[in-house]
Design a protein around this motif. Structure first.
Motif, PDB file in Angstrom:
ATOM      1  N   SER A 129       0.772  -1.258   0.038  1.00 40.30           N
ATOM      2  CA  SER A 129      -0.047  -0.098  -0.048  1.00 40.30           C
ATOM      3  C   SER A 129       0.958   1.293  -0.012  1.00 40.30           C
ATOM      4  O   SER A 129       0.538   2.368  -0.614  1.00 40.30           O
ATOM      5  CB  SER A 129      -1.106  -0.063   1.207  1.00 40.30           C
ATOM      6  OG  SER A 129      -0.187   0.257   2.317  1.00 40.30           O
ATOM      7  N   THR A 130       2.172   1.180   0.749  1.00 43.25           N
ATOM      8  CA  THR A 130       2.706   2.370   0.463  1.00 43.25           C
ATOM      9  C   THR A 130       3.618   2.664  -0.757  1.00 43.25           C
ATOM     10  O   THR A 130       3.683   3.784  -1.189  1.00 43.25           O
ATOM     11  CB  THR A 130       4.051   1.988   1.559  1.00 43.25           C
ATOM     12  OG1 THR A 130       3.441   1.832   3.096  1.00 43.25           O
ATOM     13  CG2 THR A 130       5.021   3.196   1.828  1.00 43.25           C
ATOM     14  N   SER A 131       3.801   1.391  -1.370  1.00 42.75           N
ATOM     15  CA  SER A 131       4.330   1.851  -2.930  1.00 42.75           C
ATOM     16  C   SER A 131       3.344   2.181  -3.774  1.00 42.75           C
ATOM     17  O   SER A 131       3.593   3.114  -4.548  1.00 42.75           O
ATOM     18  CB  SER A 131       4.727   0.316  -3.261  1.00 42.75           C
ATOM     19  OG  SER A 131       5.958  -0.324  -2.600  1.00 42.75           O
ATOM     20  N   ASN A 136       0.783   4.271  -2.696  1.00 39.40           N
ATOM     21  CA  ASN A 136       0.589   5.574  -2.500  1.00 39.40           C
ATOM     22  C   ASN A 136       1.740   6.447  -3.209  1.00 39.40           C
ATOM     23  O   ASN A 136       1.428   7.542  -3.369  1.00 39.40           O
ATOM     24  CB  ASN A 136       0.551   5.653  -0.942  1.00 39.40           C
ATOM     25  CG  ASN A 136      -0.968   5.383  -0.421  1.00 39.40           C
ATOM     26  OD1 ASN A 136      -1.864   5.085  -1.170  1.00 39.40           O
ATOM     27  ND2 ASN A 136      -0.714   4.926   0.824  1.00 39.40           N
ATOM     28  N   MET A 137       3.081   5.934  -2.808  1.00 37.61           N
ATOM     29  CA  MET A 137       4.010   6.861  -3.596  1.00 37.61           C
ATOM     30  C   MET A 137       3.732   7.288  -5.191  1.00 37.61           C
ATOM     31  O   MET A 137       3.847   8.018  -5.579  1.00 37.61           O
ATOM     32  CB  MET A 137       5.454   6.028  -3.186  1.00 37.61           C
ATOM     33  CG  MET A 137       5.737   6.344  -1.767  1.00 37.61           C
ATOM     34  SD  MET A 137       7.321   5.190  -1.681  1.00 37.61           S
ATOM     35  CE  MET A 137       8.557   6.196  -2.652  1.00 37.61           C
ATOM     36  N   ARG A 164       0.813   7.218  -6.623  1.00 35.42           N
ATOM     37  CA  ARG A 164      -0.323   8.011  -6.671  1.00 35.42           C
ATOM     38  C   ARG A 164       0.175   9.464  -6.358  1.00 35.42           C
ATOM     39  O   ARG A 164      -0.370  10.410  -6.962  1.00 35.42           O
ATOM     40  CB  ARG A 164      -1.263   7.625  -5.895  1.00 35.42           C
ATOM     41  CG  ARG A 164      -2.116   6.462  -6.284  1.00 35.42           C
ATOM     42  CD  ARG A 164      -3.362   6.231  -5.661  1.00 35.42           C
ATOM     43  NE  ARG A 164      -3.970   4.824  -5.750  1.00 35.42           N
ATOM     44  CZ  ARG A 164      -3.787   3.819  -4.861  1.00 35.42           C
ATOM     45  NH1 ARG A 164      -3.112   4.224  -3.620  1.00 35.42           N
ATOM     46  NH2 ARG A 164      -4.042   2.676  -5.129  1.00 35.42           N
ATOM     47  N   THR A 165       1.181   9.682  -5.503  1.00 29.45           N
ATOM     48  CA  THR A 165       1.633  10.856  -5.119  1.00 29.45           C
ATOM     49  C   THR A 165       2.713  11.538  -6.282  1.00 29.45           C
ATOM     50  O   THR A 165       2.299  12.735  -6.497  1.00 29.45           O
ATOM     51  CB  THR A 165       2.452  10.840  -3.770  1.00 29.45           C
ATOM     52  OG1 THR A 165       1.545  10.236  -2.739  1.00 29.45           O
ATOM     53  CG2 THR A 165       2.887  12.321  -3.336  1.00 29.45           C
ATOM     54  N   PHE A 166       3.633  10.730  -6.734  1.00 30.50           N
ATOM     55  CA  PHE A 166       4.439  11.357  -7.683  1.00 30.50           C
ATOM     56  C   PHE A 166       4.018  11.380  -9.093  1.00 30.50           C
ATOM     57  O   PHE A 166       4.472  12.228  -9.910  1.00 30.50           O
ATOM     58  CB  PHE A 166       5.698  10.847  -7.450  1.00 30.50           C
ATOM     59  CG  PHE A 166       6.511  11.092  -6.262  1.00 30.50           C
ATOM     60  CD1 PHE A 166       6.679  12.319  -5.855  1.00 30.50           C
ATOM     61  CD2 PHE A 166       6.596  10.019  -5.259  1.00 30.50           C
ATOM     62  CE1 PHE A 166       7.514  12.536  -4.783  1.00 30.50           C
ATOM     63  CE2 PHE A 166       7.168  10.192  -3.996  1.00 30.50           C
ATOM     64  CZ  PHE A 166       7.571  11.773  -3.795  1.00 30.50           C
ATOM     65  N   PRO A 210       1.340  12.502 -10.597  1.00 30.31           N
ATOM     66  CA  PRO A 210       0.845  13.652 -11.144  1.00 30.31           C
ATOM     67  C   PRO A 210       1.953  14.900 -11.450  1.00 30.31           C
ATOM     68  O   PRO A 210       1.730  15.895 -12.321  1.00 30.31           O
ATOM     69  CB  PRO A 210      -0.342  14.323 -10.123  1.00 30.31           C
ATOM     70  CG  PRO A 210      -0.657  13.248  -9.409  1.00 30.31           C
ATOM     71  CD  PRO A 210       0.593  12.174  -9.421  1.00 30.31           C
ATOM     72  N   PHE A 211       3.049  14.693 -10.751  1.00 30.93           N
ATOM     73  CA  PHE A 211       4.303  15.496 -10.976  1.00 30.93           C
ATOM     74  C   PHE A 211       5.384  15.049 -11.937  1.00 30.93           C
ATOM     75  O   PHE A 211       5.766  15.819 -12.902  1.00 30.93           O
ATOM     76  CB  PHE A 211       5.149  15.939  -9.535  1.00 30.93           C
ATOM     77  CG  PHE A 211       4.234  16.281  -8.541  1.00 30.93           C
ATOM     78  CD1 PHE A 211       3.650  17.709  -8.619  1.00 30.93           C
ATOM     79  CD2 PHE A 211       3.787  15.470  -7.765  1.00 30.93           C
ATOM     80  CE1 PHE A 211       3.045  18.219  -7.538  1.00 30.93           C
ATOM     81  CE2 PHE A 211       3.114  16.324  -6.471  1.00 30.93           C
ATOM     82  CZ  PHE A 211       2.828  17.551  -6.663  1.00 30.93           C
TER      83      PHE A 211
END
Length: 126
Positions: free
Chosen positions: A86-88, A90-91, A93-95, A97-98
């Motif tokens: 789940s942490t992977s 989330n990372m 999904r976070t990065f 868009p950038f």
């Protein structure tokens, strides 16, 4: 996360992390991926063993000092794997868009530079 210990050899760090995880304490080995690159290029000389959850830090110390056999609230291997998964995600999904706009901007700049060079060479020949 809290640092438990640092090592100069990756296998020593991985062994400690595996020992703690077998007793229910989730760990992370920092610098593990830089082991595949020359030290001169990464500048990385130590590998850290980190307890992921601060609430398990005291348990980890107790285990290492021989005063406990396992964590007070141990995590199972399945729970640790689910947390990592789940942490992977989330990372990503976070990065993401950038990364997409950055990649498009880089392609645009390279394309414009290629056009400038092309027209510069073409104008220089006439």
């Amino acid at each position: 996360m809290k640092l438990i210990d640092e090592f100069h050899h990756l296998n020593e760090a991985q062994l400690l992390a595996a020992e703690l995880e077998a007793k229910g304490v989730m760990c992370h080995v920092s610098g593990a991926y830089s082991a595949y690159h020359p030290r001169s290029s990464t500048g990385h000389y130590t590998y850290g063993v980190w307890v992921v959850f601060k609430s398990q830090y005291r348990d980890a110390l107790e285990i290492l000092n021989g005063r406990a056999d396992s964590a007070t609230n141990p995590l199972t291997v399945e729970q640790m794997n689910e947390i990592r998964k789940s942490t992977s995600m989330n990372m990503i999904r976070t990065f993401l868009p950038f990364l997409v706009p950055a990649a498009l901007t880089a392609l645009l700049i390279i394309g414009l530079a290629a056009l400038v060079v092309y027209f510069d060479l073409r104008m220089g020949r006439t």
